[in-house]
Design an enzyme around this catalytic site. Structure first.
Site, PDB file in Angstrom:
ATOM      1  N   GLU A 134      91.861 -23.691  43.826  1.00 36.68           N
ATOM      2  CA  GLU A 134      92.308 -22.882  44.956  1.00 36.68           C
ATOM      3  C   GLU A 134      92.021 -21.394  44.716  1.00 36.68           C
ATOM      4  O   GLU A 134      91.685 -20.666  45.656  1.00 36.68           O
ATOM      5  CB  GLU A 134      93.804 -23.101  45.212  1.00 36.68           C
ATOM      6  CG  GLU A 134      94.199 -24.528  45.551  1.00 36.68           C
ATOM      7  CD  GLU A 134      93.544 -25.044  46.825  1.00 36.68           C
ATOM      8  OE1 GLU A 134      93.087 -24.224  47.645  1.00 36.68           O
ATOM      9  OE2 GLU A 134      93.480 -26.274  46.991  1.00 36.68           O
ATOM     10  N   ASP A 202      85.070 -26.267  42.755  1.00 35.62           N
ATOM     11  CA  ASP A 202      85.161 -27.138  41.582  1.00 35.62           C
ATOM     12  C   ASP A 202      84.432 -26.522  40.391  1.00 35.62           C
ATOM     13  O   ASP A 202      84.969 -26.453  39.279  1.00 35.62           O
ATOM     14  CB  ASP A 202      84.547 -28.516  41.875  1.00 35.62           C
ATOM     15  CG  ASP A 202      85.389 -29.340  42.830  1.00 35.62           C
ATOM     16  OD1 ASP A 202      86.574 -29.012  43.018  1.00 35.62           O
ATOM     17  OD2 ASP A 202      84.855 -30.315  43.383  1.00 35.62           O
TER      18      ASP A 202
END
Length: 486
Positions: A134, A202
Site C-alpha cells: 500500500e 508488489d
C-alpha cells in the site's frame, strides 16, 4: 459501518474541503499530464484532499482510537516508509475495526489496515508485506498517474476522478459507475492501468520489506494463503481479494523476486503479538467465554514472550467480563516482569478506569505520559479521567498544554466541549462540539451546533465573529457537495 455500503456518498464527501480551496476552481487548469513527471495537484492540495479523505473515513468506518493499537500500526508503517523509495513523504496509518480482510491507500498518504487482515496474518512479515504494498501505491502516485492520458483537467474534475478511483478500489462494481457519471471515456483503460499498478506495488513493496528487515517471501506466502482460502468464500471473498486481484502469475512473479534475496528468519515483535491479542477480543465474531477458553488453552505454549501475550489477552478478556481482580493480578505481574512494555501499564490503567478507581487510573496514565510524551492519546485518556472525576477546570488546564500537532484531533475538540459543558459555558460547548463533528465528517450536525451557540444570550462580539466565520465555512462545504451532486 462498512465503506462499501455508502460508496457514492463517500466519493462525494471526500471532495468537500478540496473543492472549497479555490473559489475559481473551474478556471484552474492542471499542467500537461502527458509527461510522467507532471504533477496533478500540488503538495498543499494533496494534503487538503488527504485530510478530507480521512475526515470522511472517520464518519463511515469504525477507526480504532486505542493508543497502543495506533502506536503499533504507526510505528510499523513508519519503519517501512523510512526504507521505501520516498522516505521523506508523510504518511498516516490507522486500523479499521472490521473482520473483513482488507487494506487500502488513500490520497495524502493515509493508509488503512483492517483488524481482520492483522488477525489473519500468521507473522509480522505478512502484515508488513501488505502495508509495504500500500505504501508503494502512494509513493508511486498511482491514483494520480491514472490520468496522464488527459492533457488538461479542472481541479474539481480531477478531484472527483481521484475520489471515484478510491471508491473503485473498495467497491469496484459501484466505483465504475461513479467514474462513468463523472467523466465519459474508457473506463476499462483506467482499470487495466490499476492492475499494472498492483504489479508495480508488489515489486517495490518487496524491496521495502527487505530493506526494513522483514522476510520478502512473506508477500507471496500471504497472497498464496489468501488465494487458497478464497476457494471457500465464493461470492463472499475477502475485500482484499476483490480490490487486489491475486492470480497465480502474480504469486509466481512475487515469489521469483523475493527468492533473489538471501533467506532470513524474522521473528515477530512482542508488540505484534499483543496487538493481535487485543484485536482478537474486539473482533465482531468473538464470544467472551470462548476467548477465555482459547487463551487458557495456550497459557503453557511457546516462548516466555508468547506466553506473556496469551496472558495479556486473557487479562483483557477478564476486563470485558468484569473480573477485575483477576485482570489486575495478571497485568501487575506482567508489568513487573516487563516494565518497558507499555501495553501492560495501559491495561492496568484500564482496569482502574473500569473500577472507577480514578486516582489509580490518573497515576498510571501520568506515568505513561512521562514515559511516552509524544503519544497524545495517553494525554487524552488522562484528561477524560479528570472529567469523569468532576475536575473540568483542571482538565481545561491540561488541554491548553496539548501540543499544537494534536489540536486538530477529534478527541481534543470533544474533550474541550465536555469540559466547557461541565462548567456551564454553553457557547464553547456548542462551538467545540461543532469542531468535533466536522472533524469526523458530520458537517450538517456541526452547523446545527454553531446555530445553537449563536442563540446563547451571553454571546460576546469576539465569539460571535468566530461562530459566524465557522458557519460560513461549514456552509460552503455543504454547498460544494450539493453542486457536485447536481
Amino acid at each position: 459501518m462498512k465503506l462499501n455500503k455508502y460508496p457514492l456518498l463517500f466519493a462525494l464527501l471526500t471532495l468537500n474541503l478540496f473543492l472549497s480551496t479555490a473559489s475559481t476552481a473551474d478556471e484552474l487548469q492542471l499542467p500537461d499530464m502527458g509527461d510522467s513527471t507532471g504533477t496533478l495537484i500540488s503538495p498543499a492540495q494533496e494534503k487538503i484532499l488527504g485530510e478530507s479523505f480521512f475526515r470522511n473515513i472517520r464518519s463511515q468506518l469504525d477507526i480504532s482510537l486505542d493508543p497502543d493499537v495506533q502506536h503499533y500500526i504507526q510505528t510499523l508503517g513508519q519503519t517501512l516508509v523510512s526504507n521505501s523509495d520516498n522516505p521523506t513523504q508523510e504518511f498516516y496509518f490507522f486500523v479499521v475495526l472490521s473482520d473483513d480482510i482488507n487494506a487500502f491507500a488513500g490520497p495524502g498518504g493515509y493508509i488503512g489496515v483492517n483488524s481482520g487482515l492483522i488477525l489473519n496474518s500468521d507473522s509480522e512479515s505478512e502484515l508488513a508485506s501488505v502495508m509495504a504494498h500500500e505504501i508503494a501505491h502512494v509513493t508511486q502516485r498511482h491514483i494520480y498517474r491514472s490520468y496522464e492520458a488527459s492533457s488538461r483537467m479542472s481541479l474539481p474534475a480531477a478531484a472527483a476522478m481521484i475520489a471515484a478511483i478510491v471508491v473503485a478500489t473498495q467497491a469496484p462494481e459501484v466505483g465504475i459507475g461513479a467514474l462513468s457519471a463523472i467523466q465519459a471515456g474508457s473506463i476499462q483503460m483506467q482499470i487495466d492501468f490499476t492492475r499494472d499498478n498492483e504489479q508495480e506495488a508488489d515489486r517495490i513493496g518487496i524491496k521495502t520489506l527487505e530493506r526494513s528487515g522483514f522476510d520478502p517471501r512473506s508477500m507471496p506466502a500471504f497472497f498464496e494463503k489468501l488465494q487458497y482460502a478464497s476457494r471457500y468464500y465464493g461470492e463472499g471473498a475477502p475485500e482484499f481479494l476483490r480490490t487486489h486481484p491475486i492470480t497465480s502469475s502474480r504469486i509466481s512473479d512475487t515469489r521469483g523476486r523475493a527468492e533473489k534475496y538471501p533467506y532470513r528468519q524474522t521473528p515477530d515483535s512482542q508488540n505484534y503479538r499483543l496487538i493481535k491479542a487485543k484485536l482478537r477480543i474486539d473482533s465482531e465474531n468473538t464470544n467472551q467465554d470462548d476467548l477465555v477458553r482459547y487463551f487458557q488453552s495456550k497459557l503453557d505454549q511457546g516462548t516466555a514472550e508468547q506466553r506473556a501475550a496469551i496472558q495479556y489477552g486473557l487479562g483483557l478478556t477478564f476486563i470485558k467480563k468484569q473480573r477485575f481482580a483477576e485482570a489486575e493480578a495478571i497485568f501487575s505481574s506482567l508489568n513487573q516482569r516487563y516494565p518497558k512494555q507499555r501495553e501492560y501499564l495501559t491495561a492496568l490503567a484500564q482496569v482502574a478506569v473500569n473500577q472507577q478507581d480514578f486516582e489509580s487510573a490518573k497515576k498510571r496514565y501520568l506515568q505513561l505520559q512521562q514515559q511516552y510524551p509524544d503519544n497524545a492519546e495517553y494525554q487524552f485518556e488522562y484528561i477524560s479521567i479528570l472529567l469523569r472525576s468532576r475536575q473540568p477546570k483542571l482538565a481545561l488546564q491540561h488541554l491548553r498544554l496539548i501540543d499544537y500537532r494534536y489540536q486538530n484531533y477529534p478527541n481534543y475538540y470533544l474533550l474541550l466541549a465536555r469540559a466547557y459543558g461541565d462548567l456551564g459555558e454553553n457557547v464553547n460547548l456548542h462551538r467545540y462540539m461543532a469542531e468535533y463533528l466536522y472533524a469526523i465528517g458530520q458537517t450538517d450536525a456541526a452547523i446545527m451546533q454553531i446555530k445553537l451557540a449563536q442563540k446563547d444570550k451571553g454571546l460576546n462580539f469576539y465569539l460571535s465573529s468566530i461562530l459566524e466565520d465557522r458557519l460560513s465555512f461549514f456552509t460552503a462545504q455543504i454547498l460544494a457537495l450539493k453542486q457536485l451532486q447536481e
